[in-house]
Each structure stands twice: as structure tokens, then as C-alpha cells.
Scaffold this active site. Structure first.
Site, PDB file in Angstrom:
ATOM      1  N   HIS A   1      -4.142  -8.179  -4.703  1.00  0.00           N
ATOM      2  CA  HIS A   1      -3.918  -8.571  -3.370  1.00  0.00           C
ATOM      3  C   HIS A   1      -5.181  -9.189  -2.907  1.00  0.00           C
ATOM      4  O   HIS A   1      -6.150  -9.192  -3.361  1.00  0.00           O
ATOM      5  CB  HIS A   1      -3.555  -7.293  -2.421  1.00  0.00           C
TER       6      HIS A   1
HETATM    7  P1  TYD Z   1      -3.388   0.260  -3.022  1.00  0.00           P
HETATM    8  O1  TYD Z   1      -4.020  -0.716  -2.072  1.00  0.00           O
HETATM    9  O2  TYD Z   1      -2.090  -0.011  -3.724  1.00  0.00           O
HETATM   10  O3  TYD Z   1      -4.774   0.438  -4.230  1.00  0.00           O
HETATM   11  P2  TYD Z   1      -5.465  -0.794  -4.825  1.00  0.00           P
HETATM   12  O4  TYD Z   1      -5.091  -1.907  -4.267  1.00  0.00           O
HETATM   13  O5  TYD Z   1      -6.901  -0.561  -4.964  1.00  0.00           O
HETATM   14  O6  TYD Z   1      -4.774  -0.626  -6.418  1.00  0.00           O
HETATM   15  O7  TYD Z   1      -3.593   1.652  -2.478  1.00  0.00           O
HETATM   16  C1  TYD Z   1      -2.985   2.601  -2.950  1.00  0.00           C
HETATM   17  C2  TYD Z   1      -2.175   3.579  -1.728  1.00  0.00           C
HETATM   18  O8  TYD Z   1      -3.425   4.187  -1.092  1.00  0.00           O
HETATM   19  C3  TYD Z   1      -1.348   2.719  -0.980  1.00  0.00           C
HETATM   20  O9  TYD Z   1      -0.360   3.516  -0.621  1.00  0.00           O
HETATM   21  C4  TYD Z   1      -2.338   2.551   0.416  1.00  0.00           C
HETATM   22  C5  TYD Z   1      -3.262   3.660   0.450  1.00  0.00           C
HETATM   23  N1  TYD Z   1      -4.549   3.622   0.860  1.00  0.00           N
HETATM   24  C6  TYD Z   1      -4.838   3.969   2.222  1.00  0.00           C
HETATM   25  O10 TYD Z   1      -3.920   4.888   2.964  1.00  0.00           O
HETATM   26  N2  TYD Z   1      -6.041   3.976   2.686  1.00  0.00           N
HETATM   27  C7  TYD Z   1      -7.030   3.087   2.037  1.00  0.00           C
HETATM   28  O11 TYD Z   1      -8.203   2.969   2.626  1.00  0.00           O
HETATM   29  C8  TYD Z   1      -6.785   2.507   0.989  1.00  0.00           C
HETATM   30  C9  TYD Z   1      -7.643   1.447   0.089  1.00  0.00           C
HETATM   31  C10 TYD Z   1      -5.457   2.579   0.262  1.00  0.00           C
END
Ligand code: TYD
Length: 146
Positions: free
Chosen positions: A58
Site C-alpha cells: 500500500h
Molecule cells: P495492514 O495494514 O494490512 O498490515 P500491513 O500493511 O503491514 O501488511 O494491517 C493489518 C490490520 O491491522 C488491518 O486490519 C488494519 C490494522 N491496523 C490498525 O488497526 N492499526 C495500525 O496502526 C495498523 C498498522 C494496522
């Protein structure tokens, strides 16, 4: 030293103290000193259960973050919409700045990998661009109005 080729990125170097008796290494990150913003949020990713794990995938509209490999290793794949760069992360003292509008993916996480991220704001779902086409549209739209 890593040479950054993509936009909205950079390298941060943490001070390290190695315990003389082999009791471990200590790394220090200080907001507004070696971290170029006030830190509002810290998160880390560890314990990958599959070999070809992929995280990130992302870009952000506004957030500034710095990403570290606190232990183990992974590949950090950066893409500013024009230039791509792949960085092998295995040195805990090196942080890579993830500024706005920088598509990033973390791949090939080692079993003992711990990805540490410092961010300049609280979690907001609407700061995320999770679709690559949407990301390209967003950066091009911004360029026209800049
Ligand atoms: P995600 O953004 O998919 O992880 P990455 O991009 O690092 O692989 O995040 C996974 C889940 O965690 C998603 O449902 C959003 C949640 N999340 C939060 O609630 N707070 C945060 O600060 C972060 C980074 C993620």
C-alpha cells in the site's frame, strides 16, 4: 551506505551501543533528532508463518513513517510511481523513510524477522491507498494540481 533512488524516502541511522560482554546491542531512535518527525504511533510485525510472506502492499496519502528491521531480514520494495527500488533489510541501525505517496511492500520475511515502524500519526483507514491503480491515479492527480 544505501543510495535512495525513489522520491519521498531517505535513510536514517540509529546510534548503537554494543555491550562489551556480549549481552546484546542497543539502538536509539529519538523523535525530531534522528527520526524526522514526532512519533505518534509504533507498530511491529513479527512471527511470519509462511515462506513467501508479503506485508504492506500500500501507499499512504499523508503519513510519514520510518521502517526498521529490528531482527532477521526482509526485502523492502519501494515504488514512487516512476522509480522502483528493492532494499535488503538486515541491519537494525538502518531505517528507511516511507514518506507519503510511496508504494511499499515487504517480502521474504525471515522466520525471526521483526519489522518495526515509527509513524507520525495515529491509525486512520482513509490515509491508505491499497489499490495500485488508485495509487497511480492519486499521484498523477496531485502532480497536475501541484
Ligand atoms: P495492514 O495494514 O494490512 O498490515 P500491513 O500493511 O503491514 O501488511 O494491517 C493489518 C490490520 O491491522 C488491518 O486490519 C488494519 C490494522 N491496523 C490498525 O488497526 N492499526 C495500525 O496502526 C495498523 C498498522 C494496522
Amino acid at each position: 551506505m544505501i543510495k535512495i533512488k525513489v522520491k519521498n524516502s531517505g535513510v536514517v541511522k540509529l546510534q548503537m551501543f554494543r555491550d562489551k560482554d556480549g549481552d546484546g546491542d542497543l539502538f536509539i531512535a529519538e523523535a525530531t533528532r534522528n527520526i524526522p518527525f514526532k512519533i505518534k504511533r509504533v507498530f511491529f510485525i513479527n512471527n511470519p508463518k509462511i515462506k513467501n510472506s508479503v506485508r504492506g502492499n500500500h501507499a499512504h496519502k499523508k503519513y510519514n513513517q520510518v521502517i526498521f528491521c529490528a531482527s532477521g531480514s526482509f526485502f523492502l520494495n519501494l515504488d514512487d510511481g516512476r522509480t522502483k527500488q528493492r532494499i535488503f533489510m538486515d541491519d537494525p541501525s538502518i531505517g528507511i523513510i516511507l514518506g507519503p505517496k510511496l508504494w511499499h511492500t515487504m517480502t521474504d520475511l525471515s522466520e525471526n524477522c521483526n519489522i518495526l515502524v515509527l509513524a507520525d500519526d495515529f491509525y486512520r483507514k482513509d490515509d491508505y491507498l491499497r489499490n495500485y491503480e488508485e495509487f497511480l491515479k492519486y499521484i498523477n492527480k496531485r502532480k497536475k494540481h501541484a
